[in-house]
Every structure is written in structure tokens, then in C-alpha cells.
Design a protein around this motif. Sequence first.
Motif: not given
Length: 95
Positions: A5-9, A48-57
Motif C-alpha cells: 500500500a502507498y502512504d497517501e499523504t 516521485l509523487f511527493e517530491h517530483c510531481f507534487a513539489a516540482v510539477w
Amino acid sequence: MTKYAYDETEAFKTGRDVWFEMRGPKVAQAALDQAAQHEMTRDLRQFLFEHCFAAVWARPGLERATRSIITISVLTALGRSEELKSHIRMGMNTG
């Protein structure tokens, strides 16, 4: 095979939404399902989701199309053909 499971923050959800928009829903869901089958790729996808796509994109300041062309330009200059293919495909979805 165990499904991890993912940690859905909030950052995860934001990044996932951006990634789905950029990849397209069918491709994104298939990759997400495959990554969730393996702990290592699940952890990488979380990062990737937290640091690339959320924080950058997803941060304000530049439109996604502008971020995309900058990324494609840098990857071209660096000769990173494998990453370039992926970002060109995503760029087609961002305009």
C-alpha cells in the motif's frame, strides 16, 4: 504476490493527480498497479509523487507546458534518450 500500500499523504495525492494528467489515465493506472506489486518500486513511486510531481510539477510559477519544454531541452542536451522519450510523451499531454 503481495501488494504494498502507498502512504497517501496530501503530497502523494497531489503528485499522483499531476502524474495521471501527464501520463494519461490508462498508462498511469497500469504503471501504478505494477509498481504497487513490489516494495522497492512502490517506495520509488511514493518518492516521485511527493517530491517530483507534487513539489516540482504542481508548484505555482510556471505552466506545465513550460516546465515540460525545459525538461525536454535539458534531457536533450544531456543525451538522456530513455528519459527523453517518457517526457516527450508526457509533454504531448501537457500541451
